[in-house]
Structure formats: C-alpha cells, structure tokens
Design a protein around this motif. Structure first.
Motif, short mmCIF file in Angstrom:
data_model
loop_
_atom_site.label_atom_id
_atom_site.label_comp_id
_atom_site.label_asym_id
_atom_site.label_seq_id
_atom_site.Cartn_x
_atom_site.Cartn_y
_atom_site.Cartn_z
N GLY A 188 79.86 36.18 99.33
CA GLY A 188 81.24 36.66 99.18
C GLY A 188 81.76 37.27 100.46
N VAL A 189 80.92 38.05 101.15
CA VAL A 189 81.30 38.66 102.42
C VAL A 189 81.57 37.57 103.47
CG1 VAL A 189 80.54 40.10 104.34
CG2 VAL A 189 80.08 40.80 101.98
N TYR A 190 80.68 36.56 103.50
CA TYR A 190 80.83 35.45 104.44
C TYR A 190 82.14 34.69 104.18
CZ TYR A 190 79.97 31.00 106.75
OH TYR A 190 80.08 29.87 107.52
N LEU A 191 82.43 34.46 102.89
CA LEU A 191 83.65 33.75 102.52
C LEU A 191 84.89 34.54 102.92
CD1 LEU A 191 84.81 31.24 101.12
CD2 LEU A 191 84.74 32.50 98.96
N ASP A 192 84.84 35.86 102.71
CA ASP A 192 85.97 36.72 103.10
C ASP A 192 86.18 36.68 104.62
OD1 ASP A 192 86.43 37.44 100.51
OD2 ASP A 192 85.31 39.33 100.63
N THR A 193 85.06 36.68 105.35
CA THR A 193 85.15 36.64 106.82
C THR A 193 85.78 35.34 107.30
OG1 THR A 193 83.16 38.01 107.00
CG2 THR A 193 83.84 36.82 108.96
N VAL A 194 85.33 34.23 106.71
CA VAL A 194 85.87 32.92 107.08
C VAL A 194 87.35 32.84 106.73
CG1 VAL A 194 85.78 30.45 106.59
CG2 VAL A 194 83.66 31.74 106.86
N THR A 195 87.70 33.32 105.53
CA THR A 195 89.10 33.28 105.09
C THR A 195 89.98 34.12 106.02
OG1 THR A 195 88.38 33.05 102.79
CG2 THR A 195 90.66 33.69 103.16
N SER A 196 89.49 35.31 106.38
CA SER A 196 90.25 36.18 107.29
C SER A 196 90.43 35.52 108.65
CB SER A 196 89.51 37.52 107.47
OG SER A 196 89.42 38.20 106.24
N GLY A 197 89.37 34.85 109.12
CA GLY A 197 89.45 34.15 110.40
C GLY A 197 90.46 33.02 110.37
N ILE A 198 90.51 32.29 109.26
CA ILE A 198 91.47 31.19 109.11
C ILE A 198 92.90 31.71 109.12
CG2 ILE A 198 92.33 29.42 107.53
CD1 ILE A 198 89.41 28.98 106.66
N PHE A 199 93.13 32.79 108.36
CA PHE A 199 94.48 33.37 108.30
C PHE A 199 94.90 33.93 109.66
CE2 PHE A 199 93.99 33.47 103.61
CZ PHE A 199 95.21 32.89 103.28
N ALA A 200 93.93 34.58 110.35
CA ALA A 200 94.24 35.12 111.68
C ALA A 200 94.58 34.00 112.65
CB ALA A 200 93.06 35.94 112.20
N GLY A 201 93.81 32.92 112.60
CA GLY A 201 94.08 31.76 113.46
C GLY A 201 95.43 31.14 113.16
N PHE A 202 95.78 31.07 111.87
CA PHE A 202 97.08 30.51 111.48
C PHE A 202 98.22 31.39 111.97
CE2 PHE A 202 100.54 29.85 108.38
CZ PHE A 202 100.75 28.49 108.58
N ASP A 203 98.03 32.73 111.87
CA ASP A 203 99.05 33.66 112.36
C ASP A 203 99.31 33.46 113.85
OD1 ASP A 203 99.51 34.82 109.92
OD2 ASP A 203 98.17 36.52 110.24
#
Length: 219
Positions: free
Chosen positions: A5-20
């Motif tokens: 779950g922590v890994y998935l949250d990290t990946v999701t946050s990274g994707i959103f940050a990259g998109f921003d």
C-alpha cells in the motif's frame, strides 16, 4: 499488504507530481510560443524568453506553484526594453559574424583568411556563451545591458565544463525537437529554459561558494 500500500501510494504520488510538472511546462511553453507569435517573433521573442526564464527561475527556487500567467506577464512588461536591447545586440552581432565567416570561407584558402575565420569563430562562440547566461541574468541584475553581458561572460567561462554540459543539453533538446517537431509547440522551449536555468543556478552557486571561501581566507 501494508508495504504494498505504501509503495502504491508512492508510485501514485510520483505519477501525479510528474503530471503536474508536465502541465506546468506545457503551459509555459504555449505562453512563450503565443507571446512570440503575437509580436511576429521579431518584436516579442526576446521579452517572451526573458519572461519564461523568470518563471523557471521561480521553479528552481522551489516556488513550483507560482502563477505562470501572472508571473510571465509581469516579467514580459518589466524586462521588455532591456531584453529587446540585449536580444537585438546579440542577434545583429551573430548575424554579422556569421556572414563574415561565410564570406571568408568562400575565398581561396589562405593563411590570413584561415586566421580570420578562426578568430571570428572564437568571437561567435563567446557570444553564444554570453547569450546562454545573459537572458537568465536579466532577472537577477539591475544593471545595464553591458553590465549584464559582462557578468554573463564571467559566469559562462568560470566553469567551462558546466557551460559545455549546458550547451550539450540544449543541443539534445534541439535534436529531439528536430525528430519530433510537434514538441516545439508544447515542450521544447520551456524545457530548454528550465535546463539553462538549472545550469545557471549551479554555476552561480559554485561562484558564490568560491567567493565566500576566498573571503574567509582573506580574513
């Protein structure tokens, strides 16, 4: 499960940050293109470039949420004449040197012509370096165009290896744009400005560190 779950949250946050960041870069690039086109490039590309550097300078300071449009518009208006003066001065000098080099290359090979070609080519490279650091420094210094160009020359040749890395990065972006021309409309300009700003900040930090070290030795 918790680790997953922590890994998935990290990946999701990274994707959103990259998109921003992607959206910010596209927004800045479109602004730069539209502002340049609005003045038929001839009358607005230099102020638009200076304004774009103002935005990327804020990003490198950590102000990632700076309002792109307002910052760009204010910088465009504030630095209009100074950026125009520097841009035309560099542009006209580039043009004259380029024409002279082409002219001498058309002559029959002779020692004097070869010496002149090498000399003019060196001056062309010097101007090239000054242009890389000059526009980002417009927003840093309050001096005249002459003073900014002198400071840009000093910064560009203080750490030549970083300047070459700077140039190589811009060449790489140019090659990608050549292969994928659509990138010019949405990414190339803003990515180039961000890259040059990052390199400029690195060299600036190294010069300041060296200056502080010399001051401590002098004391």
């Amino acid at each position: 499960m918790k680790k997953e779950g922590v890994y998935l949250d990290t990946v999701t946050s990274g994707i959103f940050a990259g998109f921003d960041w992607f959206i910010r870069i596209v927004k800045l690039n479109v602004l730069w293109v539209l502002a340049s086109v609005a003045g038929l490039f001839l009358f607005s590309v230099f102020p638009a470039t200076s304004a774009a550097f103002t935005v990327t300078n804020e990003w490198t300071k950590g102000n990632k949420d700076v309002p792109v449009w307002n910052t760009f518009k204010t910088a465009f208006q504030n630095n209009f004449w100074k950026s125009q003066a520097m841009g035309y001065l560099l542009g006209v000098t580039f043009f004259i040197l380029f024409i002279d080099i082409r002219l001498f290359l058309s002559f029959e090979s002779h020692l004097m012509w070869n010496v002149l070609i090498i000399t003019l080519s060196i001056f062309l490279f010097l101007l090239f370096v000054v242009s890389f650091y000059g526009f980002p420094m417009i927003i840093e210094l309050e001096g005249s165009v002459k003073e900014i160009m002198k400071a840009a020359f000093f910064r560009g040749f203080s750490y030549m290896h970083w300047t070459f890395i700077n140039i190589l990065g811009v060449v790489a972006i140019g090659l990608v744009t050549f292969i994928y021309p659509v990138a010019f409309l949405f990414l190339s300009g803003a990515v180039t400005f961000l890259w040059i700003t990052c390199m400029n900040q690195i060299v600036k930090a190294k010069i300041e560190t060296k200056y502080e070290s010399l001051q401590r030795i002098a004391e």
